[in-house]
Design a protein around this motif. Sequence first.
Motif, PDB file in Angstrom:
ATOM      1  N   ILE A  23      -2.316   8.043   0.189  1.00 24.91           N
ATOM      2  CA  ILE A  23      -1.388   7.154   0.891  1.00 24.91           C
ATOM      3  C   ILE A  23      -1.432   5.754   0.283  1.00 24.91           C
ATOM      4  O   ILE A  23      -0.398   5.114   0.076  1.00 24.91           O
ATOM      5  CB  ILE A  23      -1.720   7.115   2.396  1.00 24.91           C
ATOM      6  N   ALA A  24      -2.650   5.291  -0.027  1.00 23.15           N
ATOM      7  CA  ALA A  24      -2.774   3.969  -0.653  1.00 23.15           C
ATOM      8  C   ALA A  24      -2.057   3.933  -1.991  1.00 23.15           C
ATOM      9  O   ALA A  24      -1.411   2.938  -2.341  1.00 23.15           O
ATOM     10  CB  ALA A  24      -4.253   3.624  -0.837  1.00 23.15           C
ATOM     11  N   ALA A  25      -2.140   5.045  -2.742  1.00 20.71           N
ATOM     12  CA  ALA A  25      -1.460   5.116  -4.047  1.00 20.71           C
ATOM     13  C   ALA A  25       0.045   5.061  -3.869  1.00 20.71           C
ATOM     14  O   ALA A  25       0.749   4.351  -4.613  1.00 20.71           O
ATOM     15  CB  ALA A  25      -1.875   6.394  -4.775  1.00 20.71           C
ATOM     16  N   PHE A  26       0.570   5.805  -2.892  1.00 18.48           N
ATOM     17  CA  PHE A  26       2.013   5.789  -2.640  1.00 18.48           C
ATOM     18  C   PHE A  26       2.481   4.398  -2.207  1.00 18.48           C
ATOM     19  O   PHE A  26       3.537   3.917  -2.655  1.00 18.48           O
ATOM     20  CB  PHE A  26       2.388   6.822  -1.577  1.00 18.48           C
ATOM     21  N   VAL A  27       1.713   3.741  -1.359  1.00 19.50           N
ATOM     22  CA  VAL A  27       2.092   2.402  -0.880  1.00 19.50           C
ATOM     23  C   VAL A  27       2.111   1.413  -2.042  1.00 19.50           C
ATOM     24  O   VAL A  27       3.058   0.629  -2.207  1.00 19.50           O
ATOM     25  CB  VAL A  27       1.126   1.929   0.220  1.00 19.50           C
ATOM     26  N   ARG A  28       1.079   1.450  -2.866  1.00 14.16           N
ATOM     27  CA  ARG A  28       1.024   0.532  -4.001  1.00 14.16           C
ATOM     28  C   ARG A  28       2.133   0.842  -5.001  1.00 14.16           C
ATOM     29  O   ARG A  28       2.769  -0.060  -5.562  1.00 14.16           O
ATOM     30  CB  ARG A  28      -0.339   0.627  -4.686  1.00 14.16           C
ATOM     31  N   THR A  43       1.777  -8.186 -12.974  1.00 11.73           N
ATOM     32  CA  THR A  43       1.819  -8.699 -14.348  1.00 11.73           C
ATOM     33  C   THR A  43       1.272  -7.692 -15.363  1.00 11.73           C
ATOM     34  O   THR A  43       1.628  -7.761 -16.537  1.00 11.73           O
ATOM     35  CB  THR A  43       1.020 -10.005 -14.450  1.00 11.73           C
ATOM     36  N   ALA A  44       0.419  -6.765 -14.923  1.00 18.03           N
ATOM     37  CA  ALA A  44      -0.136  -5.742 -15.825  1.00 18.03           C
ATOM     38  C   ALA A  44      -0.154  -4.411 -15.085  1.00 18.03           C
ATOM     39  O   ALA A  44      -1.195  -3.956 -14.604  1.00 18.03           O
ATOM     40  CB  ALA A  44      -1.538  -6.145 -16.287  1.00 18.03           C
ATOM     41  N   PRO A  45       1.006  -3.757 -14.957  1.00 14.46           N
ATOM     42  CA  PRO A  45       1.106  -2.580 -14.090  1.00 14.46           C
ATOM     43  C   PRO A  45       0.572  -1.277 -14.680  1.00 14.46           C
ATOM     44  O   PRO A  45       0.320  -0.332 -13.936  1.00 14.46           O
ATOM     45  CB  PRO A  45       2.615  -2.461 -13.840  1.00 14.46           C
ATOM     46  N   LEU A  46       0.407  -1.176 -16.008  1.00 11.11           N
ATOM     47  CA  LEU A  46       0.072   0.115 -16.613  1.00 11.11           C
ATOM     48  C   LEU A  46      -1.212   0.737 -16.065  1.00 11.11           C
ATOM     49  O   LEU A  46      -1.207   1.913 -15.667  1.00 11.11           O
ATOM     50  CB  LEU A  46      -0.015  -0.015 -18.135  1.00 11.11           C
ATOM     51  N   PRO A  47      -2.334   0.009 -16.000  1.00 13.24           N
ATOM     52  CA  PRO A  47      -3.549   0.666 -15.484  1.00 13.24           C
ATOM     53  C   PRO A  47      -3.432   1.097 -14.031  1.00 13.24           C
ATOM     54  O   PRO A  47      -3.932   2.168 -13.669  1.00 13.24           O
ATOM     55  CB  PRO A  47      -4.643  -0.398 -15.677  1.00 13.24           C
ATOM     56  N   ILE A  48      -2.752   0.316 -13.191  1.00 13.01           N
ATOM     57  CA  ILE A  48      -2.636   0.716 -11.788  1.00 13.01           C
ATOM     58  C   ILE A  48      -1.691   1.913 -11.641  1.00 13.01           C
ATOM     59  O   ILE A  48      -1.905   2.791 -10.796  1.00 13.01           O
ATOM     60  CB  ILE A  48      -2.179  -0.466 -10.891  1.00 13.01           C
ATOM     61  N   VAL A  49      -0.664   1.997 -12.491  1.00 14.59           N
ATOM     62  CA  VAL A  49       0.224   3.164 -12.450  1.00 14.59           C
ATOM     63  C   VAL A  49      -0.545   4.421 -12.858  1.00 14.59           C
ATOM     64  O   VAL A  49      -0.427   5.478 -12.220  1.00 14.59           O
ATOM     65  CB  VAL A  49       1.450   2.935 -13.356  1.00 14.59           C
ATOM     66  N   LEU A  50      -1.348   4.321 -13.916  1.00 10.28           N
ATOM     67  CA  LEU A  50      -2.185   5.455 -14.317  1.00 10.28           C
ATOM     68  C   LEU A  50      -3.145   5.834 -13.196  1.00 10.28           C
ATOM     69  O   LEU A  50      -3.381   7.021 -12.939  1.00 10.28           O
ATOM     70  CB  LEU A  50      -2.976   5.103 -15.580  1.00 10.28           C
ATOM     71  N   HIS A  51      -3.680   4.842 -12.527  1.00 11.13           N
ATOM     72  CA  HIS A  51      -4.625   5.096 -11.438  1.00 11.13           C
ATOM     73  C   HIS A  51      -3.928   5.785 -10.263  1.00 11.13           C
ATOM     74  O   HIS A  51      -4.491   6.709  -9.658  1.00 11.13           O
ATOM     75  CB  HIS A  51      -5.233   3.769 -10.983  1.00 11.13           C
ATOM     76  N   ILE A  52      -2.717   5.364  -9.959  1.00 10.30           N
ATOM     77  CA  ILE A  52      -1.957   5.948  -8.850  1.00 10.30           C
ATOM     78  C   ILE A  52      -1.645   7.420  -9.128  1.00 10.30           C
ATOM     79  O   ILE A  52      -1.943   8.294  -8.306  1.00 10.30           O
ATOM     80  CB  ILE A  52      -0.654   5.160  -8.622  1.00 10.30           C
ATOM     81  N   ALA A  98       7.397  -0.500  -7.466  1.00  9.00           N
ATOM     82  CA  ALA A  98       8.752  -0.053  -7.787  1.00  9.00           C
ATOM     83  C   ALA A  98       9.811  -0.991  -7.214  1.00  9.00           C
ATOM     84  O   ALA A  98      10.932  -1.068  -7.723  1.00  9.00           O
ATOM     85  CB  ALA A  98       8.970   1.362  -7.267  1.00  9.00           C
ATOM     86  N   SER A  99       9.471  -1.714  -6.150  1.00 10.20           N
ATOM     87  CA  SER A  99      10.434  -2.614  -5.510  1.00 10.20           C
ATOM     88  C   SER A  99      10.516  -3.978  -6.182  1.00 10.20           C
ATOM     89  O   SER A  99      11.238  -4.856  -5.713  1.00 10.20           O
ATOM     90  CB  SER A  99      10.063  -2.800  -4.040  1.00 10.20           C
ATOM     91  N   ARG A 100       9.762  -4.156  -7.276  1.00  3.25           N
ATOM     92  CA  ARG A 100       9.732  -5.430  -7.996  1.00  3.25           C
ATOM     93  C   ARG A 100       9.443  -6.596  -7.051  1.00  3.25           C
ATOM     94  O   ARG A 100      10.269  -7.492  -6.836  1.00  3.25           O
ATOM     95  CB  ARG A 100      11.050  -5.666  -8.727  1.00  3.25           C
ATOM     96  N   PRO A 101       8.249  -6.600  -6.477  1.00  2.00           N
ATOM     97  CA  PRO A 101       7.939  -7.615  -5.450  1.00  2.00           C
ATOM     98  C   PRO A 101       7.756  -9.003  -6.038  1.00  2.00           C
ATOM     99  O   PRO A 101       7.543  -9.180  -7.245  1.00  2.00           O
ATOM    100  CB  PRO A 101       6.611  -7.093  -4.886  1.00  2.00           C
ATOM    101  N   GLU A 102       7.831  -9.955  -5.158  1.00  2.00           N
ATOM    102  CA  GLU A 102       7.522 -11.334  -5.544  1.00  2.00           C
ATOM    103  C   GLU A 102       6.029 -11.417  -5.862  1.00  2.00           C
ATOM    104  O   GLU A 102       5.197 -10.832  -5.166  1.00  2.00           O
ATOM    105  CB  GLU A 102       7.862 -12.280  -4.395  1.00  2.00           C
ATOM    106  N   VAL A 103       5.693 -12.146  -6.896  1.00  2.00           N
ATOM    107  CA  VAL A 103       4.295 -12.255  -7.302  1.00  2.00           C
ATOM    108  C   VAL A 103       3.540 -13.159  -6.332  1.00  2.00           C
ATOM    109  O   VAL A 103       3.960 -14.277  -6.037  1.00  2.00           O
ATOM    110  CB  VAL A 103       4.183 -12.819  -8.736  1.00  2.00           C
TER     111      VAL A 103
END
Length: 236
Positions: A24-29, A48-57, A34-39
């Motif tokens: 669930i935490a992975a889906f939420v993150r 700013t560096a989404p690749l490792p968190i996407v791999l983790h999800i 994906a919604s391009r949130p405000e930083v």
Amino acid sequence: MTSSWKSQWPAPAGLIVLSLVPVIAAFVRGAELASRPEVTPDNARFVTAPLPIVLHIVGSILFSVLGALQFAPSLRRRRWHRYAGRLVVPSGIAVAGSGLWMTLTYAMPPIEDSGLSVIRVVVSTGMLLCLVLGFVAVRRRDFTTHRAWMMRAYALGLGAGTQAFTFGFWTVAVGEPGVGAYALLMLAAWLINLAVAEWFIARRKPRRLAGLSGSGEITGDAGDGRPVPRSTASRG
């Protein structure tokens, strides 16, 4: 409810329930990214560096769910176990590798001090080592050793599920944890999972069969609990 379900599925079902926390935490993150949130200070490292968190999800979802199903004896007797394993191992590597990547490169919030970073490096490295040793063991057809290392890897990978309980109990009993308690509660979850895994591994160690010669010594099982003599386990 059949006796077969009662004997085979409680453990996988319980693991799937426990894995709901990281899933669930992975889906939420993932939805947030994906919604391009405000930083903001809380999400800047992910945006700013989404690749490792996407791999983790992605790795967490596959590893948690497919890994839980690998504990079902009825599935271990089928080719499904082998095919799913070809996703479980790389997804586990993605989880551990991306976790190590984020720990070493992301600017962590103040509550996650350097002590927790050291713990995360050790856990991520240990999980990678367990996965590699599990893969090497299955290539040797030493299925008992393979299962033991994969159980350890899964225990470490499912730490987020147990952390929900360690933090929940602490918060109810004491209140919000400080920096030191935060690191100890994270570590406690991983240690609890490893202790449970070691208990299961010890219970499932194959017993030597009386009357077998040295060449017929039991070294593993066929993935479904059936013992495999050394002469068979060394083939292939």
